[in-house]
Design a protein around this motif. Structure first.
Motif, PDB file in Angstrom:
ATOM      1  N   MET A  55     -15.712-106.196-103.206  1.00  0.00           N
ATOM      2  CA  MET A  55     -15.713-104.825-103.719  1.00  0.00           C
ATOM      3  C   MET A  55     -15.451-103.786-102.619  1.00  0.00           C
ATOM      4  SD  MET A  55     -16.249-105.463-106.870  1.00  0.00           S
ATOM      5  CE  MET A  55     -16.506-103.839-107.536  1.00  0.00           C
ATOM      6  N   ARG A  56     -15.399-104.220-101.380  1.00  0.00           N
ATOM      7  CA  ARG A  56     -15.210-103.291-100.262  1.00  0.00           C
ATOM      8  C   ARG A  56     -13.745-102.869-100.151  1.00  0.00           C
ATOM      9  NH1 ARG A  56     -18.493-107.269 -96.380  1.00  0.00           N
ATOM     10  NH2 ARG A  56     -20.580-106.813 -97.153  1.00  0.00           N
ATOM     11  N   SER A  57     -13.549-101.609 -99.836  1.00  0.00           N
ATOM     12  CA  SER A  57     -12.198-101.079 -99.673  1.00  0.00           C
ATOM     13  C   SER A  57     -11.555-101.641 -98.405  1.00  0.00           C
ATOM     14  CB  SER A  57     -12.249 -99.559 -99.590  1.00  0.00           C
ATOM     15  OG  SER A  57     -10.962 -99.044 -99.322  1.00  0.00           O
ATOM     16  N   ILE A  58     -10.254-101.877 -98.477  1.00  0.00           N
ATOM     17  CA  ILE A  58      -9.489-102.266 -97.290  1.00  0.00           C
ATOM     18  C   ILE A  58      -8.566-101.126 -96.867  1.00  0.00           C
ATOM     19  CG2 ILE A  58      -9.621-104.743 -97.715  1.00  0.00           C
ATOM     20  CD1 ILE A  58      -6.720-104.540 -98.828  1.00  0.00           C
ATOM     21  N   ASN A  59      -8.648-100.004 -97.582  1.00  0.00           N
ATOM     22  CA  ASN A  59      -7.835 -98.833 -97.289  1.00  0.00           C
ATOM     23  C   ASN A  59      -8.375 -98.148 -96.036  1.00  0.00           C
ATOM     24  OD1 ASN A  59      -6.656 -96.268 -97.219  1.00  0.00           O
ATOM     25  ND2 ASN A  59      -6.481 -96.187 -99.437  1.00  0.00           N
ATOM     26  N   PRO A  60      -7.529 -97.935 -95.037  1.00  0.00           N
ATOM     27  CA  PRO A  60      -8.000 -97.306 -93.794  1.00  0.00           C
ATOM     28  C   PRO A  60      -8.673 -95.949 -93.995  1.00  0.00           C
ATOM     29  CG  PRO A  60      -5.798 -98.185 -93.487  1.00  0.00           C
ATOM     30  CD  PRO A  60      -6.120 -98.318 -94.949  1.00  0.00           C
ATOM     31  N   ARG A  61      -8.305 -95.212 -95.045  1.00  0.00           N
ATOM     32  CA  ARG A  61      -8.906 -93.893 -95.291  1.00  0.00           C
ATOM     33  C   ARG A  61     -10.404 -93.996 -95.586  1.00  0.00           C
ATOM     34  NH1 ARG A  61      -4.216 -91.738 -99.133  1.00  0.00           N
ATOM     35  NH2 ARG A  61      -4.465 -93.878 -99.734  1.00  0.00           N
ATOM     36  N   ALA A  62     -10.859 -95.149 -96.072  1.00  0.00           N
ATOM     37  CA  ALA A  62     -12.286 -95.330 -96.376  1.00  0.00           C
ATOM     38  C   ALA A  62     -13.125 -95.455 -95.104  1.00  0.00           C
ATOM     39  CB  ALA A  62     -12.483 -96.569 -97.247  1.00  0.00           C
ATOM     40  N   TYR A  63     -12.478 -95.576 -93.948  1.00  0.00           N
ATOM     41  CA  TYR A  63     -13.190 -95.829 -92.691  1.00  0.00           C
ATOM     42  C   TYR A  63     -13.126 -94.662 -91.710  1.00  0.00           C
ATOM     43  CZ  TYR A  63     -13.363-100.550 -94.476  1.00  0.00           C
ATOM     44  OH  TYR A  63     -13.619-101.646 -95.270  1.00  0.00           O
ATOM     45  N   HIS A  64     -12.616 -93.514 -92.141  1.00  0.00           N
ATOM     46  CA  HIS A  64     -12.414 -92.388 -91.222  1.00  0.00           C
ATOM     47  C   HIS A  64     -13.717 -91.790 -90.698  1.00  0.00           C
ATOM     48  CE1 HIS A  64     -13.259 -90.016 -94.810  1.00  0.00           C
ATOM     49  NE2 HIS A  64     -13.497 -89.007 -94.002  1.00  0.00           N
ATOM     50  N   SER A  65     -14.817 -91.960 -91.402  1.00  0.00           N
ATOM     51  CA  SER A  65     -16.077 -91.333 -90.959  1.00  0.00           C
ATOM     52  C   SER A  65     -16.950 -92.262 -90.112  1.00  0.00           C
ATOM     53  CB  SER A  65     -16.868 -90.826 -92.165  1.00  0.00           C
ATOM     54  OG  SER A  65     -17.203 -91.901 -93.011  1.00  0.00           O
ATOM     55  N   PHE A  66     -16.401 -93.385 -89.690  1.00  0.00           N
ATOM     56  CA  PHE A  66     -17.154 -94.340 -88.880  1.00  0.00           C
ATOM     57  C   PHE A  66     -16.463 -94.555 -87.542  1.00  0.00           C
ATOM     58  CE2 PHE A  66     -17.455 -95.723 -93.363  1.00  0.00           C
ATOM     59  CZ  PHE A  66     -18.790 -95.428 -93.580  1.00  0.00           C
TER      60      PHE A  66
END
Length: 197
Positions: free
Chosen positions: A92-103
């Motif tokens: 269920m975890r996103s693989i889209n790089p935009r989902a990781y911008h705040s980390f």
């Protein structure tokens, strides 16, 4: 809210001055030293426990307890926040790089190299592996409420970032409830030890 937080801080400060607190703190400190030393022995199996234990105590546990104590006694509110990825099933975890911008991302496929935000954005896919450190959140106390949460330190996560033409990294599912690999390994070692008893 401001009055309540000051009262809470003063009450906790008074409780922390009692002899019973010092006894309980020492007991907890020793428990944490033993637990973390046992976890580190997974990585350092030939270590001398007589040297590793005191090092863990003075270099990790005592500073962490001192910081935690200060944060608890503060009028303002401090909290730790693990990522949502840690509580989400792998599929269920996103693989889209935009989902990781705040980390703050660390790429396991580049020998643990920290990724700059532009490198995360340019990745084809980003696969979450585990949380390395939680975010530190600060909320200043106001007269009747807390101010909006402010992130003092962003969460640091281990990822596998691949270029678009390389496809997505596939890894085995981890059924552990633990949010970090060290805690997961410690859980496995404890289960192994208990099965030998």
């Amino acid at each position: 809210m401001s009055t309540w937080r000051r009262w809470r801080s003063e009450t906790l400060t008074a409780l922390a001055g009692r002899p019973e607190f010092a006894t309980q703190r020492k007991r907890q400190l020793n428990h944490l030293v033993i637990e973390l030393t046992n976890i580190l022995l997974v990585f350092l199996p030939r270590s001398d426990m007589q040297k590793l234990g005191p090092s863990v105590k003075s270099g990790i546990i005592e500073p962490a307890l001192t910081l935690a104590h200060k944060l608890q006694l503060s009028v303002d509110k401090f909290s730790l926040s693990w990522t949502e990825f840690a509580r989400t099933r792998p599929e269920m975890r996103s693989i889209n790089p935009r989902a990781y911008h705040s980390f703050d991302c660390v790429n396991i496929l580049q020998s643990g190299k920290a990724m700059k935000p532009q490198a995360v954005a340019a990745a084809g896919t980003v696969t979450y592996m585990l949380d390395l450190t939680p975010a530190l959140i600060f909320e200043a106390v106001k007269a009747n409420a807390f101010a909006d949460p402010r992130v003092l330190n962003r969460a640091r996560i281990l990822v596998a970032a691949t270029k678009e033409d390389n496809g997505q990294l596939v890894f085995l599912r981890n059924d552990s409830e633990e949010p970090t690999v060290v805690a997961w390994l410690f859980e496995k070692v404890q289960k192994l030890d208990s099965s030998h008893e």
